[in-house]
Structures are given as C-alpha cells and as structure tokens.
Design an enzyme around this catalytic site. Structure first.
Site, PDB file in Angstrom:
ATOM      1  CG  ASP A 108      85.500 -38.342  80.861  1.00  0.00           C
ATOM      2  OD1 ASP A 108      85.088 -37.265  80.409  1.00  0.00           O
ATOM      3  OD2 ASP A 108      85.124 -38.812  81.961  1.00  0.00           O
ATOM      4  CG  ASP A 133      82.443 -34.132  81.803  1.00  0.00           C
ATOM      5  OD1 ASP A 133      83.103 -34.944  81.163  1.00  0.00           O
ATOM      6  OD2 ASP A 133      82.293 -34.189  83.052  1.00  0.00           O
ATOM      7  CG  HIS A 135      79.738 -33.997  87.626  1.00  0.00           C
ATOM      8  ND1 HIS A 135      79.935 -32.941  86.778  1.00  0.00           N
ATOM      9  CD2 HIS A 135      80.269 -35.082  87.002  1.00  0.00           C
ATOM     10  CE1 HIS A 135      80.582 -33.379  85.700  1.00  0.00           C
ATOM     11  NE2 HIS A 135      80.789 -34.681  85.798  1.00  0.00           N
ATOM     12  CG  HIS A 173      83.406 -33.350  89.283  1.00  0.00           C
ATOM     13  ND1 HIS A 173      83.819 -34.550  89.796  1.00  0.00           N
ATOM     14  CD2 HIS A 173      83.251 -33.554  87.964  1.00  0.00           C
ATOM     15  CE1 HIS A 173      83.914 -35.434  88.815  1.00  0.00           C
ATOM     16  NE2 HIS A 173      83.587 -34.852  87.689  1.00  0.00           N
ATOM     17  CD  GLU A 186      81.054 -38.702  84.979  1.00  0.00           C
ATOM     18  OE1 GLU A 186      81.961 -39.357  84.445  1.00  0.00           O
ATOM     19  OE2 GLU A 186      81.229 -37.565  85.425  1.00  0.00           O
ATOM     20  CD  GLU A 245      80.809 -37.269  81.801  1.00  0.00           C
ATOM     21  OE1 GLU A 245      81.942 -37.628  81.410  1.00  0.00           O
ATOM     22  OE2 GLU A 245      80.626 -36.480  82.736  1.00  0.00           O
TER      23      GLU A 245
HETATM   24 MN    MN Z   1      83.785 -36.745  81.950  1.00  0.00          MN
HETATM   25 MN    MN Z   2      81.879 -35.835  84.311  1.00  0.00          MN
END
Ligand code: MN
Ligand code: MN
Length: 288
Positions: A84, A95, A154, A162, A187, A274
């Site tokens: 991640d 992200d 998010h 976030h 995600e 994600e």
């Molecule tokens: Mn992430």
């Molecule tokens: Mn994330």
C-alpha cells in the site's frame, strides 16, 4: 483543470510506475525493508514525495505495517503481501494498493480486485457511497469471503490521507452522494477470517495530531524534525534520533498519533485492492 486534480494526477502517475516496479521485486528471501526503501526513494526520483510510509502488510496483517530500522525480515513462500503506497505533490495525495500472492491465495486476491472494479465501474457524479458498499459486499460474498468491516475507503484532501466521506466495504442504509471532481480512494479488504481487524502490539507509523508546546529538548527536536511531513504519517525509521521514550511521551500527551499494525481478528488471510479515482460526470477516472 483545477490544481487539486492536476497535482493528484501527477502523484498518481508517479505511484503507478513505482508500484509496477516494486511488485516485480517482491519475492521470497527479499527483505521487506529493501522494498519499502525502494518505493520511498523511487517516488522522490519520479518527482513526488511519499504521502505515508510504504505499507507492507503480510498474511493476517491488513494495514499499517512498515519495516523498522535495520529490519531483517524477508518475504516467504506462501505469503500474501499487501503493498500500500502513497505519494503527494504539494500535499495532493494519491493512494493505491495491490496484493502480491507468493502462495495459493488467488481467489482471495481476485475477490478484492473484482470488488474494487465493480465499485469503480459504478462511480459517476451523483452516485451514493452506499451503492458502492453494496456492490463491494456483493462481489466479496459471491466469492464466499467477508469484507473487513472496520477498514474503509475514504476521501483525499490536501495533506489529509483520510478525509470524508468514509466509504464502507459493506451495505449501509445511507451513504454520501459523490459530486463531480471529488477525489476518493476505494479499498476493499477481503478475508477468510472473521471480517474485523484489531490492533497488535507493533507501531512504526506516527503522525502529528495536535501541535502543542513541549518542554523537553528532545521533544522539541523531534517536532522540528517531523515538521516537513506536516499532518502526513511518517515512519520511525525516517527519524534521525528516534528514542522510543520521547515518541511514547508525545503519543501519551496527544501530540503524536500512533498507527499500530492492524491484524485480522480471527487470524484470517487478507487481500486488499485500492485505487484513487476522480469522480466525473459519467464515470470515474482512475489516477493510480
Ligand atoms: Mn492505501
Ligand atoms: Mn487508502
């Protein structure tokens, strides 16, 4: 084009390339630290900055694992690895996460990938996040697995990894309507365990929670050193002098926030997929 979208897209481009290269390096026997350092260095080389430490959560660990300084741990045959990664340009964050299967977890990986894709296909201006949760949940259950209910997608805002809205990976009665131009991360996390994560006793990631005056010299020095990360998470191994004593003092006084490793409550295996997307009138543009 507005600044937020332009810079998020640049961060996304950097991240896509970094992720593709890193995935090829994940093999049994390779050190986790080598991958984390590769990712964090490559993001800078390609013209962005890490938005948070490279997360490498393995097997039952779902999130918030990053190697410590001089970490000797390696990948093993059979591991299911969640990579991640985050990058930012001027605070505008992308992200993304991918699961690398070093074993026999292809169905678990397919479940999170398909769940993510089905949600992305359904996104357009005006869609309700409750609909995305319903789709994600449906795909995961079709595979015979469970979504992790306390890990969510998010929003992304400047210097905020976030941000609202929270995008649940299961059916909820009410969600939030997404507007054109919204930047969000979807995600889904999938498990064959209980469907919940709990904290375990290992912390390597922190962020500045609320800056207040501190008395000790070492505390002041640490706060000076982490200024550059603003409110974004950083790794203990990034710090020049990271005494646990000082860090823990700052966590206790609420100046720093700690992110303990999150692990599946029933020791189930976990996969994660994600992407960061920008909501458009008739669809979603995937930036990672
Ligand atoms: Mn992430
Ligand atoms: Mn994330």
């Amino acid at each position: 084009m507005n600044e937020a979208i332009e810079k998020t897209e640049k961060a996304g481009k950097v991240l896509r390339k970094t992720k593709e290269e890193a995935v090829k390096l994940i093999k049994p026997g390779v050190k986790l630290l080598e991958i984390a350092e590769f990712v964090e260095k490559r993001i800078v080389e390609l013209g962005a900055l890490p938005a948070f430490p490279c997360n490498i959560s393995i097997n039952s660990d779902a999130a918030h694992f990053t190697p410590r300084k001089n970490d000797e741990r390696v990948f093993h045959e059979g591991d299911i690895v969640k990579l991640d990664v985050g990058a930012h340009v001027d605070g505008y964050i992308a992200d993304t996460a991918i699961t690398v299967d070093l074993g026999d977890h292809s169905e678990l990986v397919a479940a999170s990938e398909e769940a993510l894709n089905s949600a992305i296909k359904a996104i357009h201006a005006g869609v309700d996040t409750a609909e995305l949760g319903r789709l994600i949940d449906g795909v995961i259950k079709e595979f015979g697995y469970k979504p992790i209910v306390n890990l969510t997608g998010h929003g992304l805002q400047r210097w905020m990894c976030h941000a609202p809205p929270t995008i649940y990976n299961f059916s909820t009665r009410r969600g939030v309507v997404l507007e054109r131009g919204a930047i969000i991360a979807i995600e889904p996390f999938v498990t064959d365990g209980t469907g919940k994560v709990v904290e375990r006793n290992e912390v390597e990631i922190y962020s500045l929670a609320s800056p207040k005056p501190v008395r000790m010299k070492q505390e002041r020095e640490l706060l000076e050193e982490i200024k550059q990360y603003k409110t974004l998470p950083f790794a203990k191994r990034w710090l020049k002098s990271a005494s646990d004593l000082i860090i823990n003092r700052l966590v206790r006084s609420g100046v720093l926030r700690a992110y303990p490793v999150l692990t599946e409550a029933g020791k189930g295996m976990v996969s994660q997929s994600e992407h960061t997307v920008i909501v458009e009138e008739d669809g979603a543009r995937v930036v990672t």
